[in-house]
Write a protein that holds these residues in place. Structure first.
Motif, short mmCIF file in Angstrom:
data_model
loop_
_atom_site.label_atom_id
_atom_site.label_comp_id
_atom_site.label_asym_id
_atom_site.label_seq_id
_atom_site.Cartn_x
_atom_site.Cartn_y
_atom_site.Cartn_z
N LEU A 141 -37.27 -90.38 41.17
CA LEU A 141 -38.50 -89.77 40.67
C LEU A 141 -38.30 -88.26 40.60
O LEU A 141 -37.81 -87.65 41.55
N GLY A 143 -40.42 -84.77 39.96
CA GLY A 143 -41.72 -84.12 39.81
C GLY A 143 -41.57 -82.72 39.26
O GLY A 143 -40.55 -82.36 38.67
N GLY A 162 -48.98 -86.71 46.93
CA GLY A 162 -47.94 -87.55 47.50
C GLY A 162 -48.51 -88.83 48.11
O GLY A 162 -47.88 -89.90 48.02
N ARG A 176 -40.86 -95.24 49.92
CA ARG A 176 -39.90 -94.13 49.88
C ARG A 176 -38.49 -94.52 50.33
O ARG A 176 -37.56 -93.74 50.17
N TYR A 180 -35.87 -92.30 45.32
CA TYR A 180 -35.37 -90.98 45.70
C TYR A 180 -36.17 -89.96 44.89
O TYR A 180 -36.35 -90.12 43.68
N ILE A 181 -36.67 -88.89 45.55
CA ILE A 181 -37.63 -87.98 44.93
C ILE A 181 -37.13 -86.54 44.97
O ILE A 181 -36.72 -86.05 46.03
N ASN A 183 -37.79 -82.48 42.67
CA ASN A 183 -38.62 -81.71 41.74
C ASN A 183 -37.72 -80.92 40.80
O ASN A 183 -36.54 -80.67 41.10
#
Length: 288
Positions: A141, A143, A162, A176, A180-181, A183
Motif C-alpha cells: 500500500l 499513501g 489508519g 498489517r 506492507y505500507i 508513503n
C-alpha cells in the motif's frame, strides 16, 4: 477584551503548555524574535496615503463610464507559478536516485533516507516515517504523506485514517501482517500542508527503490497524490479509482489499483461504497 498596546497577559503553566502544543501541531517550530510584533500596526504605519486617481481624457464619441472616477482599475496580473523544478532540486533528485540505487536491502534504504539531506522536510519533521507491515507480503500500500500521529510515532497510517484502513483491510480478510505500507513522502510537511512538486521529485527515487526491493505482486495506491505520483498522470482519483493499471518499476510491470484515501472517506462517508467496490476487486484479484 483583549489587551492592547504594551499590556501583556500572563499565562498559567497549563495555558502556556497548551499554546506551545498548538504551535507545534500547526508546524510552528522556530521563533524569529524575542518579542511578538504586531504586523497589523506595522502595515498601517507603512501604508502610504491614497493618491487621487488622475482623470483620463474622454475620447470624442466614447460613452463615459457612469461610475466616473470610482471606476475600478484593471486587476493586477496573477503571478505565474514556475513550470519546472528549480535546478538545485533537480540536482537533489539526481543525487537521491544515485543513493537509492546503491541500496540493496531495506535496512540500507532506511539508513540512506535517515542520512539524506536533500529534502528540507526532514528538518521540520520529528521522525522519519519509513514503513509498516510485512515486507514479504504480496500487497504493498502506498499513501501520501505522514500526518501528525505518524510523525510522532514514525509509522504510516496510525491516526484515525489508519484505524479506518485497518477496518477496510479486515473486511476482506487482511491485516498489517499481510500487507506492507509506505508513503510517497517519508517526512511530514509542516502543518500538514500540501507537498510541493520539488519535494515529491526528490523523494520519488527512494519510493521506486522501495518498491523494487519489496517486489510486491500488487500495489494499492491510496489517494490522488499517491496515484498521480506513481502513475505519472494528472487525472483525478475519482476517474482513476477502481481501474487496474500497471506501474513500471525496475523493468517490471506491477499491477496497481488506485482507490480512495481513508482520510477522504472520513470526510466523505458516502464514498465508502466506492472504496468497498475497490476492496472487492482487490480480493478477487488475490483469489484469481
Amino acid at each position: 477584551m483583549s489587551p492592547s498596546g504594551n499590556e501583556q497577559q500572563k499565562l498559567s503553566r497549563e495555558q502556556a503548555i497548551a499554546l506551545l502544543a498548538f504551535h507545534v501541531e500547526a508546524g510552528v517550530s522556530d521563533a524569529l524574535g524575542d518579542e511578538p510584533v504586531n504586523r497589523y500596526e506595522l502595515a498601517d504605519a507603512a501604508a502610504p496615503a491614497p493618491e487621487a486617481a488622475p482623470r483620463t481624457a474622454t475620447v470624442r464619441g466614447a460613452r463615459p463610464d457612469p461610475r466616473g472616477d470610482a471606476a475600478p482599475a484593471a486587476p493586477a496580473p496573477r503571478a505565474v507559478p514556475p513550470s519546472s523544478i528549480p535546478l538545485e532540486d533537480t540536482q537533489a533528485a539526481g543525487s537521491a536516485r544515485e543513493i537509492a540505487a546503491r541500496c540493496n536491502t531495506l535496512d540500507e534504504l532506511r539508513q540512506a533516507l535517515a542520512g539524506f539531506e536533500g529534502c528540507p522536510l526532514r528538518y521540520t519533521a520529528k521522525n522519519l516515517v519509513f514503513a509498516d507491515g510485512n515486507p514479504q507480503a504480496r500487497i504493498m500500500l502506498i499513501g501520501e504523506a505522514p500526518g501528525r500521529d505518524e510523525d510522532l510515532q514514525g509509522l504510516p497510517f496510525v491516526g484515525r485514517a489508519g484505524q479506518l484502513l485497518d477496518r477496510m483491510l479486515a473486511a476482506i480478510g487482511l491485516d498489517r501482517t499481510s500487507v506492507y505500507i509506505i508513503n510517497t513522502l517519508p517526512w511530514r510537511p509542516p502543518g500538514n500542508r500540501t507537498p510541493t512538486p520539488a519535494e515529491h521529485a526528490v523523494c520519488m527515487p527512494f519510493v521506486e527503490r522501495h518498491v523494487e526491493l519489496v517486489n510486491p505482486d500488487i500495489l494499492v495506491l491510496l489517494g490522488g497524490v499517491a496515484a498521480k505520483q506513481m502513475l505519472g498522470t494528472d487525472t483525478g482519483i475519482m476517474r482513476l479509482r477502481g481501474k487496474w493499471t500497471n506501474v513500471k518499476v525496475g523493468g517490471r510491470d506491477v499491477p496497481a489499483l488506485p482507490t480512495l484515501h481513508p482520510a477522504y472517506l472520513l470526510r466523505q462517508p458516502a464514498q465508502k461504497q466506492l472504496a468497498w467496490r475497490d476492496l472487492l476487486s482487490l480480493k478477487a484479484r488475490l483469489q484469481s
